[in-house]
Design a protein around this motif. Structure first.
Motif, PDB file in Angstrom:
ATOM      1  N   GLY A  18       0.898  -1.043   0.086  1.00  0.00           N
ATOM      2  CA  GLY A  18       0.028  -0.021  -0.045  1.00  0.00           C
ATOM      3  C   GLY A  18       0.884   1.167  -0.128  1.00  0.00           C
ATOM      4  O   GLY A  18       1.849   1.446  -0.770  1.00  0.00           O
ATOM      5  N   ASP A  19       0.518   2.323   0.726  1.00  0.00           N
ATOM      6  CA  ASP A  19       1.365   3.381   0.884  1.00  0.00           C
ATOM      7  C   ASP A  19       2.477   3.207   1.989  1.00  0.00           C
ATOM      8  O   ASP A  19       3.314   4.209   2.236  1.00  0.00           O
ATOM      9  CB  ASP A  19       0.529   4.691   1.277  1.00  0.00           C
ATOM     10  N   THR A  20       2.559   2.101   2.656  1.00  0.00           N
ATOM     11  CA  THR A  20       3.572   1.943   3.642  1.00  0.00           C
ATOM     12  C   THR A  20       4.892   1.147   3.118  1.00  0.00           C
ATOM     13  O   THR A  20       4.750   0.371   2.313  1.00  0.00           O
ATOM     14  CB  THR A  20       2.978   1.023   4.863  1.00  0.00           C
ATOM     15  N   ARG A  21       6.026   1.678   3.628  1.00  0.00           N
ATOM     16  CA  ARG A  21       7.277   1.190   3.378  1.00  0.00           C
ATOM     17  C   ARG A  21       7.909   0.335   4.357  1.00  0.00           C
ATOM     18  O   ARG A  21       7.795   0.762   5.364  1.00  0.00           O
ATOM     19  CB  ARG A  21       8.335   2.106   2.516  1.00  0.00           C
ATOM     20  N   PHE A  22       8.384  -0.820   4.214  1.00  0.00           N
ATOM     21  CA  PHE A  22       9.145  -1.613   5.168  1.00  0.00           C
ATOM     22  C   PHE A  22      10.642  -1.807   4.871  1.00  0.00           C
ATOM     23  O   PHE A  22      10.910  -1.883   3.430  1.00  0.00           O
ATOM     24  CB  PHE A  22       8.445  -3.019   5.176  1.00  0.00           C
ATOM     25  N   GLN A  57       3.205   7.032   5.485  1.00  0.00           N
ATOM     26  CA  GLN A  57       3.210   8.251   4.937  1.00  0.00           C
ATOM     27  C   GLN A  57       3.193   9.545   6.145  1.00  0.00           C
ATOM     28  O   GLN A  57       2.606   9.391   6.962  1.00  0.00           O
ATOM     29  CB  GLN A  57       2.109   8.419   3.837  1.00  0.00           C
ATOM     30  N   PRO A  58       3.879  10.583   5.578  1.00  0.00           N
ATOM     31  CA  PRO A  58       4.346  10.867   4.648  1.00  0.00           C
ATOM     32  C   PRO A  58       6.036  10.409   4.607  1.00  0.00           C
ATOM     33  O   PRO A  58       6.969  10.494   3.724  1.00  0.00           O
ATOM     34  CB  PRO A  58       4.595  12.474   4.460  1.00  0.00           C
ATOM     35  N   LEU A  59       6.523  10.067   5.867  1.00  0.00           N
ATOM     36  CA  LEU A  59       7.748   9.568   6.076  1.00  0.00           C
ATOM     37  C   LEU A  59       8.345   8.372   4.997  1.00  0.00           C
ATOM     38  O   LEU A  59       9.380   8.266   4.730  1.00  0.00           O
ATOM     39  CB  LEU A  59       7.987   9.039   7.421  1.00  0.00           C
ATOM     40  N   ALA A  60       7.345   7.606   4.584  1.00  0.00           N
ATOM     41  CA  ALA A  60       7.654   6.588   3.744  1.00  0.00           C
ATOM     42  C   ALA A  60       8.121   6.976   2.307  1.00  0.00           C
ATOM     43  O   ALA A  60       9.097   6.149   1.737  1.00  0.00           O
ATOM     44  CB  ALA A  60       6.340   5.678   3.487  1.00  0.00           C
ATOM     45  N   MET A  61       7.746   8.352   1.827  1.00  0.00           N
ATOM     46  CA  MET A  61       8.382   8.696   0.640  1.00  0.00           C
ATOM     47  C   MET A  61       9.814   8.900   0.662  1.00  0.00           C
ATOM     48  O   MET A  61      10.490   8.825  -0.153  1.00  0.00           O
ATOM     49  CB  MET A  61       7.547  10.183   0.354  1.00  0.00           C
ATOM     50  N   SER A  62      10.472   9.200   1.916  1.00  0.00           N
ATOM     51  CA  SER A  62      11.755   9.511   2.214  1.00  0.00           C
ATOM     52  C   SER A  62      12.877   8.489   2.050  1.00  0.00           C
ATOM     53  O   SER A  62      13.885   8.839   1.926  1.00  0.00           O
ATOM     54  CB  SER A  62      11.853  10.583   3.384  1.00  0.00           C
ATOM     55  N   VAL A  63      12.338   7.281   2.271  1.00  0.00           N
ATOM     56  CA  VAL A  63      13.147   6.065   2.209  1.00  0.00           C
ATOM     57  C   VAL A  63      13.182   5.258   0.897  1.00  0.00           C
ATOM     58  O   VAL A  63      13.716   4.379   0.872  1.00  0.00           O
ATOM     59  CB  VAL A  63      12.648   5.250   3.384  1.00  0.00           C
ATOM     60  N   ILE A  64      12.559   5.700  -0.334  1.00  0.00           N
ATOM     61  CA  ILE A  64      12.543   4.992  -1.454  1.00  0.00           C
ATOM     62  C   ILE A  64      13.917   5.015  -2.063  1.00  0.00           C
ATOM     63  O   ILE A  64      14.276   4.045  -2.686  1.00  0.00           O
ATOM     64  CB  ILE A  64      11.804   5.833  -2.469  1.00  0.00           C
ATOM     65  N   HIS A  65      14.783   5.869  -1.439  1.00  0.00           N
ATOM     66  CA  HIS A  65      16.213   5.734  -2.000  1.00  0.00           C
ATOM     67  C   HIS A  65      17.303   4.756  -1.279  1.00  0.00           C
ATOM     68  O   HIS A  65      18.241   4.421  -1.943  1.00  0.00           O
ATOM     69  CB  HIS A  65      17.017   7.146  -1.856  1.00  0.00           C
TER      70      HIS A  65
END
Length: 132
Positions: A18-22, A57-65
């Motif tokens: 979903g919108d969550t990053r692990f 989110q919104p922190l999830a967007m900052s770990v895509i790198h």
């Protein structure tokens, strides 16, 4: 009650749901805290502890790198999620005696979508992080 975590480790895997990053990290013990034996022998995997970091989110967007091998230090809190593991999924991942695993998979072919095991997952919900 206090529920605060600070961890540092090396990224060994990332995924999105979903919108969550692990982010799964390997944490190595501080000097004097090695509870996995004397440190002789074994590979890096045997010496590390692993924890899953959950970025909403919104922190999830900052770990895509983040890439495997990146270092990360994070603060947050401990959370748990309850979910079920279907017999079919367990049987697919099962290891051990070949004959016993095959019997398990045969049963899973018949009932694997209706038999499940309750499971609890502990993870860290990240509130802030740095990549030193």
């Amino acid at each position: 009650m206090l529920n605060e975590l600070v961890v540092e480790g090396i990224v060994v895997g990332t995924w999105k749901y979903g919108d969550t990053r692990f982010v799964r990290i390997a944490c190595y013990p501080d000097p004097g805290r090695n509870h996995k034996g004397n440190g002789n022998g074994g590979d890096w995997h045997d010496k590390a502890d692993f924890i899953t970091l959950r970025f909403e989110q919104p922190l999830a967007m900052s770990v895509i790198h983040l890439q495997t091998g990146s270092k990360i230090r994070a603060t947050g809190f401990l959370a748990s999620r309850d979910y079920d593991i279907l017999l079919a999924r367990f049987a697919d991942a099962a290891r051990g005696d070949e004959e016993a695993v095959q019997v398990l998979r045969d049963v899973a072919n018949l009932h694997g979508q209706v038999v499940h095991k309750p499971h609890v997952l502990n993870e860290m919900v990240v509130e802030s992080f740095v990549t030193p």
